[in-house]
Design a protein around this motif. Structure first.
Motif, PDB file in Angstrom:
ATOM      1  N   SER A  43     -10.245   7.576   1.819  1.00 44.53           N
ATOM      2  CA  SER A  43     -10.447   8.855   1.135  1.00 44.53           C
ATOM      3  C   SER A  43     -11.785   8.948   0.412  1.00 44.53           C
ATOM      4  CB  SER A  43      -9.321   9.075   0.126  1.00 44.53           C
ATOM      5  OG  SER A  43      -9.398   8.123  -0.915  1.00 44.53           O
ATOM      6  N   GLU A  60      -1.686  13.295  12.591  1.00 46.11           N
ATOM      7  CA  GLU A  60      -1.479  13.109  11.166  1.00 46.11           C
ATOM      8  C   GLU A  60      -1.874  11.696  10.790  1.00 46.11           C
ATOM      9  OE1 GLU A  60       2.503  12.918   9.040  1.00 46.11           O
ATOM     10  OE2 GLU A  60       1.941  15.017   8.762  1.00 46.11           O
ATOM     11  N   ASP A  98      -1.786   8.944   8.075  1.00 45.12           N
ATOM     12  CA  ASP A  98      -0.983   8.610   6.897  1.00 45.12           C
ATOM     13  C   ASP A  98      -1.400   7.226   6.422  1.00 45.12           C
ATOM     14  OD1 ASP A  98       0.802   8.414   4.927  1.00 45.12           O
ATOM     15  OD2 ASP A  98       2.605   8.597   6.152  1.00 45.12           O
ATOM     16  N   GLN A 146      -1.622   4.675   3.130  1.00 51.74           N
ATOM     17  CA  GLN A 146      -1.152   4.385   1.778  1.00 51.74           C
ATOM     18  C   GLN A 146      -2.227   3.557   1.068  1.00 51.74           C
ATOM     19  OE1 GLN A 146       1.902   5.641   1.330  1.00 51.74           O
ATOM     20  NE2 GLN A 146       2.274   5.128  -0.801  1.00 51.74           N
ATOM     21  N   ARG A 182      -2.907  12.490   2.887  1.00 49.91           N
ATOM     22  CA  ARG A 182      -2.439  13.032   4.151  1.00 49.91           C
ATOM     23  C   ARG A 182      -3.371  14.162   4.562  1.00 49.91           C
ATOM     24  NH1 ARG A 182       3.421  13.187   6.111  1.00 49.91           N
ATOM     25  NH2 ARG A 182       3.378  11.409   4.752  1.00 49.91           N
ATOM     26  N   LYS A 183      -3.836  14.119   5.775  1.00 51.35           N
ATOM     27  CA  LYS A 183      -4.745  15.161   6.258  1.00 51.35           C
ATOM     28  C   LYS A 183      -4.259  15.609   7.618  1.00 51.35           C
ATOM     29  CE  LYS A 183      -9.132  16.917   5.938  1.00 51.35           C
ATOM     30  NZ  LYS A 183      -9.857  17.374   4.794  1.00 51.35           N
ATOM     31  N   LYS A 236      -0.962   8.774  -2.083  1.00 54.75           N
ATOM     32  CA  LYS A 236      -0.793   8.965  -0.656  1.00 54.75           C
ATOM     33  C   LYS A 236      -1.732  10.068  -0.196  1.00 54.75           C
ATOM     34  CE  LYS A 236       3.104   8.783   2.321  1.00 54.75           C
ATOM     35  NZ  LYS A 236       4.480   9.123   2.517  1.00 54.75           N
ATOM     36  N   CYS A 278      -5.611   3.115  12.010  1.00 52.50           N
ATOM     37  CA  CYS A 278      -5.038   4.339  11.454  1.00 52.50           C
ATOM     38  C   CYS A 278      -4.150   4.085  10.244  1.00 52.50           C
ATOM     39  CB  CYS A 278      -4.248   5.071  12.541  1.00 52.50           C
ATOM     40  SG  CYS A 278      -5.324   5.734  13.847  1.00 52.50           S
ATOM     41  N   THR A 279      -3.931   2.832   9.892  1.00 60.07           N
ATOM     42  CA  THR A 279      -3.205   2.509   8.656  1.00 60.07           C
ATOM     43  C   THR A 279      -4.143   2.131   7.520  1.00 60.07           C
ATOM     44  OG1 THR A 279      -2.944   0.171   9.244  1.00 60.07           O
ATOM     45  CG2 THR A 279      -1.254   1.704  10.046  1.00 60.07           C
TER      46      THR A 279
END
Length: 1177
Positions: A1001, A40, A42, A44, A5-6, A3, A894-895
């Protein structure tokens, strides 16, 4: 799963990259950007390193540089060897296997172990290899390396395990196929010939066993000597000394006579009863001249002598034409009785082989076809019909019909596109083929379960486009499009003008295709773009032509600004705002100096033309000559069917075309896209006094575009400096910027008049332009420009060093020739400015200097307004920076899911409309409040350059992730692709590495050193697609497909075809007891007793070295499984023993049948003569 998260509270505007090219954001006016709002992200991520593995899947096309041919008449599979050590094994459609010798040595000869599932190859490094074909991926079981002699010829009799090997010294060795060990039995050349003979007979060029007696071996030497060797008696039965060199020998099936082909174009027939001289010598193509002598003929390189049960024998040979007929194409001659048929071939003949019904050489052969291997084609001729038609080849052997110049790969296409393309293309297929089925029908292939529609598009040097069905690792031609039909035929030039004409003016550089709307765009080497629409109906149409003058006269000399590391660039004072010009179909001509000006390279057909169903040209866009210089080639293209817009770019600037209204919306230099936020200072030129004509460099020949011998891939900045030491200095003319009229940054009138420009004063800096020795198409330092040199030393330090001299009037060569090219374009729903709350149509622009610019657009949504109201475009001046040329854009929500570009659903414009129900454009993913529920939350933009990749958050333009892909090399191709229900970034580097990075990422998932970049072809044709697949042109005639998905690697075994299928060996004909008794004792010949170690002894260890093979992955798994491996070997041994027992049973039954027949005849004879007296007999 991991996961990521930034938290973006107070995120600074600079990226972790730090050096030049690393600032991640900027603003149009050069003011500091405000901090992004707290958000945020997020995502996965599901992809792991275990999901990736790189392996080759299948190779399509004709084997490059073929050298050998073999055919298994029982399994009905064909093998082709090549000069680079490759082997292609072909069966029924879908059965297509490629193998490669590790040594890379040329394949000299191929020999199938008929119906045994094995193949012997003899290579130029004097090594024999035994391949196991009983597995889907063949592997080498044994190798035998000859140390002291060169292999020249091999022969393996049917149902024998002893291979005869002839050498350059004239010796004949015998190899045991099962153990791959040399026998001690050797036929030395000095024993084969008479002792009184003083000269060496030369290398062995032929070996064959006598059909009547397998114990007799016929040996042919190059000098013309023929020896029949008695293997049992170890002596020569007869020797023939002929004056002409021998190339090949063919037996009659009865074993009483044979035929030889010679170097003087003759065929000689020999009878075993009298071998003192040939009983017949013929010159099939040699005529008697007036003086009574035969005209000289070329050698007959090979002859085959095949008998037929119901007709005269076939004599098939290649070559033998007379020398005086210059320009004759290569021929294959078929002599059948008194009829002689000469088949002319398009390419030189490498090898041919008659395909016969029986594998036994002592039976009537009954040839039904001839497989002919040419240098660039494979054809099979039908011998059963009197006109000898050719079979229709089911393999894609014509990929190279015209040299391939570009490729595109589309996976998971709409399911209806392949059938409709096939139905249109089937109407234009050639006719005249044999009505019989393709005779190479061996193997087994079934359609896999995980198949989806895939299409490969190839562009060619003659301007043609081919669509291929690539589903389920096969390749089948669907449809062919000829782009040259949109233009008038070029008139032949004379004198000096002929040197200026492009060799292949219609050659395809790149293609852009939207499978959903079926809009297709082609970019040609003559700086032209053709837009096609698909229709199922023929139509009368007139092609609309637009002409664009995209010729930037500003030397885009670059120098770093004083605050180069600051993302907020200050206003540069080195250039003033420029006037903008637009030329729409401007009349062209010749300047007073005799140079071309404002004319395109090609002439579009200006009349109504009848176009068949399929892709129909609608619009042609051409860049114009300017001041005697040809237009620069187009380096980037994107088209969006929903917007109705097309964008193109080159090293001079950017143009946007509305293909619905057929107007040019924007024509702007790269410099003007920046506005005041230019990160580099550019030096303008002083007016020139005179200009030396450079029209002699009209267009760079396509031979340089795709020829490996003249091609260099992308020079570094330092090596570019060394290339231009001697250039002619010419004064520069004032700067021009051919762009549309702008009001506050918005293009409002596509037909506005040009404004005058205030010329620069004579005190402006004087720059050195390229002289006549420079190619006219030197573009920016981008891999897309196809100028690469290896090895590449392209460091940040050298880049800064090259920039540091740009302020001087004596600028280095890189500064003189470097222009900032548009390297990639992408339409999409995005945020053109940081203040935007909702996404709007935007054009993302990437340049060769690593700059990313956004161009927002305003497009009417109503269909009627769209065709009448203009589209407004206003470059926002937003600047983002990366290292190296920008290669690819992509967008994620954004997913982390991939955002598809808006597109139009296909509609046939030529279909008859219903008056009460007019058709409307149906658009997908196009509206300010589109189907994205979270459109107001922003999206992620993935940007990849030659050196690094970045993920940005829009609209704040904040850099979330940065990854430096390579330091010592550069990326040639990058794509965001779908793999395993997720997305990743796939990259191919010039050093041969294939990499995948997770998104968003940018975590490295795979990095494999797969393929060193050895030639231009790979860089130009490598492309990724969804599903974990990629392809490239491995040779000028072959497409290699690979996969980087672990799932596909696991399923590859079931997707490949089976080369070997269990087939019962055909029984030999019943010869009858008396014929078998008196006709010879071939069945009583025991090679094991003669060649085995017990009787022949061991061969010298220094003569050849045995090398055990890897036996492939399947064999390794079996061997590694301990007891399971032993059981498998025991089972194989039992199967072989059962097979031998079955053969013994068959022979016993045959003997019993013969005995019963003899008893029956004897009994009938006894009854007939029982009551007769002795004097009545």
């Amino acid at each position: 799963m991991k996961k990521f998260r930034k938290v973006l509270d107070g995120l600074t505007t600079s990226s972790p990259g730090g050096t030049i090219g690393s600032p991640s954001s900027g603003s149009a006016a050069g003011t500091p950007t405000s901090a992004p709002t707290s958000k945020e992200i997020d995502v996965q991520e599901t992809l792991l390193s275990e999901d990736f593995q790189l392996c080759k899947t299948v190779r399509h096309g004709f084997p490059h540089q073929p050298t050998a041919l073999a055919f298994d008449p029982v399994q009905k599979i064909l093998a082709v060897g090549s000069r680079t050590g490759g082997i292609r094994i072909l069966g029924r459609p879908g059965v297509d296997c490629y193998c490669q010798h590790e040594s890379g040595a040329a394949v000299l000869q191929l020999q199938f172990l008929i119906n045994e599932g094995a193949l012997v190859t003899a290579c130029a490094d004097d090594t024999l290899h035994l391949w196991n074909l009983r597995q889907r991926r063949p592997a080498v079981l044994h190798s035998l390396k000859f140390n002291r002699e060169r292999i020249t010829f091999c022969h393996l009799p049917f149902m024998s395990k002893w291979l005869y090997v002839g050498t350059e010294r004239g010796n004949t060795h015998i190899v045991n196929i099962e153990s791959f060990v040399l026998s001690g039995y050797v036929i030395m050349w000095n024993k084969a010939i008479e002792l009184a003979t003083k000269t060496h007979p030369g290398p062995v060029v032929h070996l064959s066993d006598c059909p009547k007696d397998e114990g007799k071996l016929l040996i042919g030497f190059e000098s013309g000597t023929i020896v029949q060797w008695d293997l049992r008696g170890k002596k020569a039965d007869f020797r023939i000394y002929y004056d002409e060199a021998i190339h090949s020998v063919g037996w009659h099936h009865e074993g009483k006579q044979f035929m030889c082909s010679h170097s003087d174009g003759s065929l000689s027939m020999w009878n075993l009863r009298n071998t003192t001289k040939p009983f017949q010598v013929t010159f099939p193509h040699g005529k008697i001249q007036k003086d009574g002598r035969k005209e000289s003929c070329k050698p007959i390189l090979k002859v085959e002598y095949k008998t037929s049960r119901n007709s005269e024998p076939f004599v098939i040979f290649s070559g033998g034409l007379s020398y005086d007929k210059a320009g004759r194409r290569p021929t294959l001659t078929i002599m059948h009785g008194k009829a002689i048929t000469v088949l002319e071939m398009d390419y030189p003949i490498v090898e041919f082989m008659a395909l016969c019904e029986t594998p036994y050489n002592n039976e009537v052969q009954e040839p039904y076809a001839v497989a002919v291997l040419l240098e660039k084609d494979l054809i099979v001729v039908d011998l059963t019909q009197s006109n000898f038609p050719v079979f229709e080849n089911p393999y894609p052997m014509d990929i190279h019909e015209s040299p391939v110049t570009c490729t595109a790969y589309f996976a998971d296409c709409p399911p209806d596109i392949i059938p409709i393309l096939y139905s249109i293309g089937a109407k234009h297929k050639k006719t005249g083929y044999s009505h019989k089925e393709w005779p190479v029908a061996g193997g087994l292939w079934t359609l896999g379960s995980n198949t989806y529609p895939e299409i490969i598009v190839t562009g060619h040097a003659d301007g043609s486009i081919k669509f291929w069905d690539a589903s389920a690792i096969t390749l089948q031609m669907l449809y062919k499009l000829k782009t040259s039909k949109a233009f008038e035929k070029p008139k032949p030039a004379e004198g000096r003008a002929a040197e200026m004409v492009e060799e292949d003016p219609f050659a395809v550089q790149m293609v852009s295709w939207c499978p959903h709307s079926r809009i297709f765009c082609v970019v040609g080497i003559s700086a032209h773009i053709i837009l096609y629409r698909f229709s199922k109906y023929e139509a009368n149409t007139q092609i609309v032509s637009l002409e664009v003058r995209l010729q930037c006269e500003t030397e885009d000399v670059i120098t770093p600004s004083e605050n180069e590391n600051n993302p907020c660039f200050s206003e540069c004072g080195s250039h003033s705002p420029q006037a903008h010009h637009q030329h729409l179909a401007s009349p062209g001509g010749v300047t007073p100096e005799g140079n071309k000006d404002s004319v395109p390279c090609l002439k579009v057909k200006d009349r109504m033309v009848r176009v068949p169903p399929g892709y129909q040209a609608e619009l042609v866009i051409q860049l114009l000559w300017a001041d005697g210089e040809p237009p620069q080639q187009i380096t980037s293209l994107d088209i969006n069917s929903a917007y109705g817009l097309l964008a193109l770019g080159n090293c001079n600037g950017l143009a946007v075309v509305d293909f619905l209204q057929k107007t040019i919306l924007l024509c702007v230099s790269t410099l003007d896209l920046y506005g005041a936020a230019d990160p580099y200072q550019r030096l303008t030129r002083s007016p020139r006094r005179n200009r030396q004509s450079t029209s002699e460099f009209c267009m760079r020949g396509l031979s340089n575009f795709y020829s490996d011998s003249k091609k260099r891939i992308r020079t570094s900045y330092q090596s570019l400096t060394e290339l231009s030491d001697n250039q002619q200095s010419v004064d520069m003319e004032r700067s021009k910027s051919p762009t549309s009229d702008h009001v506050n940054g918005h293009c409002t009138s596509p037909t506005s008049q040009p404004k005058p420009r205030v010329p620069m004063g004579p005190e402006g800096p004087r720059l050195t332009r390229r002289g006549p020795g420079r190619p006219p198409f030197r573009k920016a330092q981008s891999a897309a420009c196809m100028e690469i040199s290896l090895p590449v030393s392209h460091t940040e330090e050298s880049r800064e060093n090259s920039f540091s001299r740009s302020r001087s009037s004596s600028v280095c060569s890189i500064d003189r020739d470097t222009k900032e090219a548009i390297t990639t374009l992408q339409f999409g729903e995005s945020y053109g400015r940081k203040s935007d709350a909702m996404p709007t149509p935007c054009l993302w622009v990437g340049t060769s200097l690593g700059v990313v610019l956004l161009v927002p657009m305003s497009i009417p949504t109503d269909q009627e307004e769209r065709t009448e109201e203009p589209v407004t475009i206003g470059p926002s001046g937003t600047v983002l920076m990366l290292k190296g040329s920008v290669l690819r854009f992509s967008f994620l929500d954004c997913t982390g899911a991939l955002l598809q570009s808006p597109h139009e659903v296909w509609r046939d414009v030529n279909a008859s409309e219903e008056p009460d129900r007019p058709r409307r454009r149906k658009l997908v993913n196009f509206s300010p409040s589109s189907s994205q529920d979270n459109c107001g939350e922003g999206h992620l933009a993935v940007v990849c350059s030659e050196k690094q990749a970045k993920v940005l958050l829009m609209p704040s333009q904040s850099c979330l992730f940065v990854h430096n892909i390579t330091e010592s090399s550069f990326v040639l191709r990058a794509d965001v692709v779908s793999v395993c229900n997720s997305v990743c970034l796939a990259c191919f580097c010039a050093n041969g590495h294939v990499m995948t990075l997770s998104l968003p990422s940018l975590r490295p998932l795979m990095d494999v050193n797969y393929l060193p970049l050895t030639d231009m072809r790979i860089a130009r044709t490598f492309c990724f697609t969804n599903g974990g697949q990629a392809l490239y042109l491995s040779s000028p005639t072959e497409i290699q497909r690979i996969t980087y998905s672990q799932e596909m690697c696991d399923n590859l075994q079931e997707m490949l075809g089976e080369l070997f299928t269990p087939i019962e060996t055909p029984e030999a004909q019943n010869r009858g007891f008396l014929k078998g008794f008196f006709g010879g004792n071939s069945h009583s010949f025991d090679r094991e007793e003669l060649f085995g170690e017990a009787s022949a002894g061991k061969a010298s260890r220094s003569l050849a070295q045995h090398i055990p093979g890897q036996a492939g992955m399947e064999g390794m798994k079996v061997a590694a499984s301990g007891v399971m491996g032993d059981l498998a070997r025991a089972r194989v041994a039992l199967d072989e023993r059962g097979q031998r027992l079955g053969e013994l049973e068959d022979r016993t039954a045959l003997m019993m049948t013969s005995a019963e027949t003899f008893s029956k005849h004897a009994h009938e004879l006894m009854l007939k003569c029982k009551d007769k007296k002795w004097y009545q007999l």
